[in-house]
Design a protein around this motif. Structure first.
Motif, PDB file in Angstrom:
ATOM      1  N   THR A 344       0.829  -1.209   0.000  1.00 57.57           N
ATOM      2  CA  THR A 344       0.000   0.000   0.000  1.00 57.57           C
ATOM      3  C   THR A 344       0.861   1.255   0.000  1.00 57.57           C
ATOM      4  O   THR A 344       0.544   2.242  -0.679  1.00 57.57           O
ATOM      5  CB  THR A 344      -0.929   0.002   1.223  1.00 57.57           C
ATOM      6  N   ALA A 345       1.956   1.219   0.742  1.00 57.75           N
ATOM      7  CA  ALA A 345       2.859   2.373   0.787  1.00 57.75           C
ATOM      8  C   ALA A 345       3.401   2.704  -0.598  1.00 57.75           C
ATOM      9  O   ALA A 345       3.524   3.883  -0.960  1.00 57.75           O
ATOM     10  CB  ALA A 345       4.004   2.096   1.755  1.00 57.75           C
ATOM     11  N   THR A 349       2.983   6.290  -2.537  1.00 58.82           N
ATOM     12  CA  THR A 349       4.118   7.103  -2.980  1.00 58.82           C
ATOM     13  C   THR A 349       4.144   7.260  -4.490  1.00 58.82           C
ATOM     14  O   THR A 349       4.583   8.293  -4.999  1.00 58.82           O
ATOM     15  CB  THR A 349       5.448   6.498  -2.488  1.00 58.82           C
ATOM     16  N   SER A 350       3.647   6.254  -5.211  1.00 61.02           N
ATOM     17  CA  SER A 350       3.603   6.375  -6.678  1.00 61.02           C
ATOM     18  C   SER A 350       2.649   7.472  -7.123  1.00 61.02           C
ATOM     19  O   SER A 350       2.741   7.976  -8.241  1.00 61.02           O
ATOM     20  CB  SER A 350       3.198   5.034  -7.307  1.00 61.02           C
ATOM     21  N   HIS A 351       1.726   7.871  -6.248  1.00 68.59           N
ATOM     22  CA  HIS A 351       0.813   8.987  -6.514  1.00 68.59           C
ATOM     23  C   HIS A 351       1.312  10.296  -5.896  1.00 68.59           C
ATOM     24  O   HIS A 351       0.577  11.287  -5.863  1.00 68.59           O
ATOM     25  CB  HIS A 351      -0.578   8.673  -5.972  1.00 68.59           C
ATOM     26  N   GLY A 352       2.534  10.301  -5.365  1.00 67.43           N
ATOM     27  CA  GLY A 352       3.105  11.530  -4.840  1.00 67.43           C
ATOM     28  C   GLY A 352       2.821  11.801  -3.378  1.00 67.43           C
ATOM     29  O   GLY A 352       3.088  12.900  -2.885  1.00 67.43           O
ATOM     30  N   VAL A 353       2.283  10.810  -2.662  1.00 67.50           N
ATOM     31  CA  VAL A 353       1.962  10.973  -1.246  1.00 67.50           C
ATOM     32  C   VAL A 353       3.120  10.441  -0.400  1.00 67.50           C
ATOM     33  O   VAL A 353       3.534   9.288  -0.557  1.00 67.50           O
ATOM     34  CB  VAL A 353       0.661  10.222  -0.886  1.00 67.50           C
ATOM     35  N   GLY A 354       3.637  11.256   0.509  1.00 73.52           N
ATOM     36  CA  GLY A 354       4.720  10.850   1.378  1.00 73.52           C
ATOM     37  C   GLY A 354       4.239   9.945   2.502  1.00 73.52           C
ATOM     38  O   GLY A 354       3.044   9.855   2.797  1.00 73.52           O
ATOM     39  N   LEU A 355       5.199   9.295   3.159  1.00 77.10           N
ATOM     40  CA  LEU A 355       4.894   8.298   4.187  1.00 77.10           C
ATOM     41  C   LEU A 355       5.507   8.680   5.529  1.00 77.10           C
ATOM     42  O   LEU A 355       6.594   9.253   5.588  1.00 77.10           O
ATOM     43  CB  LEU A 355       5.462   6.935   3.787  1.00 77.10           C
ATOM     44  N   ILE A 382       9.744  -1.482   8.933  1.00 82.80           N
ATOM     45  CA  ILE A 382       8.800  -0.479   8.436  1.00 82.80           C
ATOM     46  C   ILE A 382       9.520   0.840   8.182  1.00 82.80           C
ATOM     47  O   ILE A 382       9.330   1.496   7.148  1.00 82.80           O
ATOM     48  CB  ILE A 382       7.645  -0.275   9.441  1.00 82.80           C
ATOM     49  N   THR A 383      10.360   1.251   9.121  1.00 81.28           N
ATOM     50  CA  THR A 383      11.125   2.487   8.989  1.00 81.28           C
ATOM     51  C   THR A 383      11.976   2.465   7.725  1.00 81.28           C
ATOM     52  O   THR A 383      11.972   3.423   6.930  1.00 81.28           O
ATOM     53  CB  THR A 383      12.016   2.681  10.232  1.00 81.28           C
ATOM     54  N   LYS A 384      12.700   1.392   7.533  1.00 77.30           N
ATOM     55  CA  LYS A 384      13.588   1.250   6.371  1.00 77.30           C
ATOM     56  C   LYS A 384      12.784   1.236   5.076  1.00 77.30           C
ATOM     57  O   LYS A 384      13.124   1.920   4.099  1.00 77.30           O
ATOM     58  CB  LYS A 384      14.396  -0.035   6.514  1.00 77.30           C
ATOM     59  N   GLY A 385      11.682   0.474   5.053  1.00 73.81           N
ATOM     60  CA  GLY A 385      10.877   0.371   3.840  1.00 73.81           C
ATOM     61  C   GLY A 385      10.219   1.674   3.448  1.00 73.81           C
ATOM     62  O   GLY A 385      10.209   2.057   2.268  1.00 73.81           O
ATOM     63  N   PHE A 386       9.662   2.386   4.414  1.00 73.04           N
ATOM     64  CA  PHE A 386       9.015   3.662   4.118  1.00 73.04           C
ATOM     65  C   PHE A 386      10.037   4.684   3.623  1.00 73.04           C
ATOM     66  O   PHE A 386       9.761   5.448   2.676  1.00 73.04           O
ATOM     67  CB  PHE A 386       8.301   4.202   5.364  1.00 73.04           C
ATOM     68  N   TYR A 387      11.186   4.720   4.252  1.00 73.38           N
ATOM     69  CA  TYR A 387      12.214   5.666   3.828  1.00 73.38           C
ATOM     70  C   TYR A 387      12.633   5.394   2.391  1.00 73.38           C
ATOM     71  O   TYR A 387      12.746   6.320   1.571  1.00 73.38           O
ATOM     72  CB  TYR A 387      13.421   5.581   4.761  1.00 73.38           C
ATOM     73  N   GLU A 388      12.862   4.137   2.058  1.00 75.10           N
ATOM     74  CA  GLU A 388      13.306   3.782   0.711  1.00 75.10           C
ATOM     75  C   GLU A 388      12.249   4.101  -0.346  1.00 75.10           C
ATOM     76  O   GLU A 388      12.577   4.502  -1.470  1.00 75.10           O
ATOM     77  CB  GLU A 388      13.690   2.305   0.671  1.00 75.10           C
ATOM     78  N   ALA A 409      10.328   8.010  12.651  1.00 74.13           N
ATOM     79  CA  ALA A 409      11.651   7.407  12.478  1.00 74.13           C
ATOM     80  C   ALA A 409      12.067   7.309  11.022  1.00 74.13           C
ATOM     81  O   ALA A 409      13.239   7.553  10.680  1.00 74.13           O
ATOM     82  CB  ALA A 409      11.677   6.018  13.126  1.00 74.13           C
ATOM     83  N   ASN A 410      11.131   6.977  10.125  1.00 71.62           N
ATOM     84  CA  ASN A 410      11.521   6.820   8.725  1.00 71.62           C
ATOM     85  C   ASN A 410      11.944   8.161   8.102  1.00 71.62           C
ATOM     86  O   ASN A 410      12.807   8.204   7.229  1.00 71.62           O
ATOM     87  CB  ASN A 410      10.397   6.187   7.892  1.00 71.62           C
TER      88      ASN A 410
END
Length: 416
Positions: A344-345, A349-355, A382-388, A409-410
Motif C-alpha cells: 500500500t505504501a 508514494t507512486s501517486h506523490g503521497v509521502g509516508l 517499516i522504517t527502512k521500507g518507508f524511507y526507501e 523514524a523513517n
C-alpha cells in the motif's frame, strides 16, 4: 485488569543490541527512538530530581513532575506521550526503559545497560505567561523542540456512535469530557493573544502543526472541521506579513473543494491525513467510523487529490504502526503485515503521497488496552521500507523532517 509483563519477552525477541548490529545502515539513534516509543519509559527518583519546572516542559507522574519528553544527543525527539510506563508493563507487556543518573549524567538505561545520555525538553519563554482568559499560554499552543503544536478540536466525533471510534485511540475514548464544553475547540482570540508573545522568541522553532479530533458536522461532512482549521490558521497568521508560513494540518480526509479552500484561504503549506491502517479489511475493523463515512479507497483518493493542490512533497499520510497485528482480526504474522504495509505504501508514494509512521502505544484506556505491540525488528523494517519508498518516488520529506518534527523514524533517517 492491567496487563502484566511477559517475563520471557527478551528470550522471544531480538534484543536492542542485536538489532543495532543487524541494521548497520540505520542510525542507533533511530532504533533507540523506536524502542523507547514502543516500550515506554519511566524514571528513577534521582532522574526526576533533575527536572526543573522553571526550565523544562513537564507533566505529572504520580506526585512528581516528569519531563514532557526526551531528546537524544543528536536532537532526535522521543515523544513519550502516553508512554509513562509502569512496572506492571501496561504499555507493551514489556518492562519499560528507565531514565537514571549514573556518574553524574542523565542516562537512558535498559535492564542495567546504559544506552545513551538524554536531554529533557526545554520550554519556550512564553510558556508560563497567562492569557487574559486565565490560561497559561503553554496550554494554548504547545511546543516540541522543533515546532509549535495546536489541538484545534479536543473531541473526536467518530465516538458519537457507539463502537465507531478507532480502537487504538485513548484520546478519543476520553474525549467525552470535552464534548459540548466551552473548550471543545480552540479559542481563536486566545490564540492571537499567544501569538503576540510567541513570535518574540527567535531561533529554534520552524513551523506549526494543527491537529485534533474529527468534526463531522456541516453542510458537507467535515465542513465545520474545515472552518475551525481556517479560523485557527487566520489566528496564527495574524502576526505574519507573508501569505504563506511553514505549517501543517493533520485533519480528517477532506474533499477537493474543502482542500482548495484550506490552501487558498490560509497560510498553510503542507497537509496530512492519516489512513491509520494500510489494509482495507483491517482498517474497517480498527477504524469502523472512518471506514463507514470515508471508506478506505475514498480516503486514498482524497490524498491523491491533495497532491496537485499542495504540491508533491507537501502531502503525506501515516499509520499507527503495529495495530495491523492486533488480535483477532489483524495479520497473523509480522512478515505478512510488513508485506501489505509496503504494498500500500508503494501505491501511495507512486501517486506523490509521502509516508510516515507512528509507533503504536497500547494506551490503557483504549479498546486495544490488552493488546501487545510487535517486535523492534518489525518497526525497523517499516522504517527502512518507508524511507526507501520516499526516495524511490522522489518525495521530499522537508514538510515533516527532523527540523519540523523528529517524531517519525523513517523521516528522521533523512538526517543521516
Amino acid at each position: 485488569m492491567a496487563r502484566v509483563i511477559d517475563k520471557d519477552w527478551r528470550k522471544k525477541e531480538e534484543s536492542f543490541r542485536e538489532i543495532i548490529k543487524k541494521y548497520p545502515e540505520i542510525s542507533p539513534f533511530i532504533i533507540t527512538q523506536l524502542d523507547v516509543q514502543r516500550r515506554g519509559v519511566t524514571f528513577t527518583s534521582a532522574a526526576l530530581d533533575r527536572v526543573d519546572p522553571s526550565i523544562h516542559q513537564t507533566r505529572p507522574l504520580g506526585e512528581r513532575l516528569a519531563p514532557d519528553s526526551l531528546l537524544l544527543r543528536d536532537g532526535t525527539s522521543i515523544v513519550t506521550n502516553f508512554t509513562f510506563a509502569t512496572s506492571d508493563g501496561t504499555i507493551s507487556g514489556r518492562d519499560p526503559y528507565l531514565v537514571d543518573v549514573v556518574d553524574g549524567k542523565t542516562v537512558l538505561t535498559d535492564n542495567g545497560d546504559i544506552i545513551d545520555e538524554i536531554i529533557y525538553w526545554e520550554k519556550p519563554e512564553y510558556y508560563d505567561k497567562v492569557t487574559s482568559f486565565g490560561n497559561k499560554m503553554g496550554t494554548v499552543i504547545r511546543a516540541r523542540p522543533q515546532r509549535f503544536h495546536l489541538d484545534v478540536n479536543h473531541y473526536c466525533h467518530f465516538w458519537d456512535v457507539g463502537g465507531e471510534g478507532c480502537k487504538y485511540c485513548g484520546i478519543g475514548a476520553e474525549g467525552h469530557k470535552y464534548k459540548g464544553a466551552s473548550n471543545e475547540h480552540a479559542n481563536y482570540d486566545e490564540i492571537r493573544e499567544v501569538m503576540q508573545e510567541l513570535v518574540k522568541e527567535k531561533g529554534r522553532f520552524t513551523g506549526f502543526i494543527l491537529t485534533g479530533g474529527s468534526v463531522l458536522s456541516g453542510k458537507e461532512l467535515c465542513d465545520d472541521e474545515l472552518e475551525q482549521y481556517i479560523q485557527t490558521m487566520h489566528a496564527i497568521g495574524s502576526v505574519f506579513s507573508a501569505k504563506k508560513f511553514p505549517s501543517q494540518i493533520n485533519s480528517t480526509a477532506l474533499n477537493v473543494r474543502q482542500l482548495e479552500r484550506l490552501y487558498n484561504e490560509t497560510g498553510l503549506t503542507s497537509y496530512t491525513t492519516d489512513l491509520e491502517v494500510f489494509d482495507e479489511e483491517v482498517h474497517k475493523w480498527v477504524c469502523p467510523g472512518k471506514a463507514r463515512l470515508i471508506p478506505f479507497k475514498e480516503w486514498k483518493k482524497r490524498l491523491y487529490d491533495a497532491v496537485p493542490i499542495f504540491g508533491k512533497g507537501q502531502v503525506n499520510t501515516g499509520i499507527v504502526s503495529g495495530v495491523e497485528l492486533a488480535e483477532p482480526n489483524g495479520f497473523k504474522s509480522e512478515a505478512e503485515a510488513i508485506a501489505r504495509n509496503l504494498e500500500t505504501a508503494e501505491e501511495l508514494t507512486s501517486h506523490g503521497v509521502g509516508l510516515k509512521h507512528d509507533v503504536w502505544n497500547v494506551v490503557p484506556n483504549s479498546i486495544f488496552k490488552n493488546q501487545s505491540t510487535p517486535s523492534l525488528n518489525y518497526y525497523v523494517q517499516i522504517t527502512k521500507g518507508f524511507y526507501e519508498l520516499n526516495l524511490k518516488y522522489g518525495i521530499n520529506t522537508e514538510m515533516d523532517d527532523y527540523r519540523k518534527c523528529s517524531m517519525h523514524a523513517n523521516i528522521n533517517h533523512d538526517r543521516i
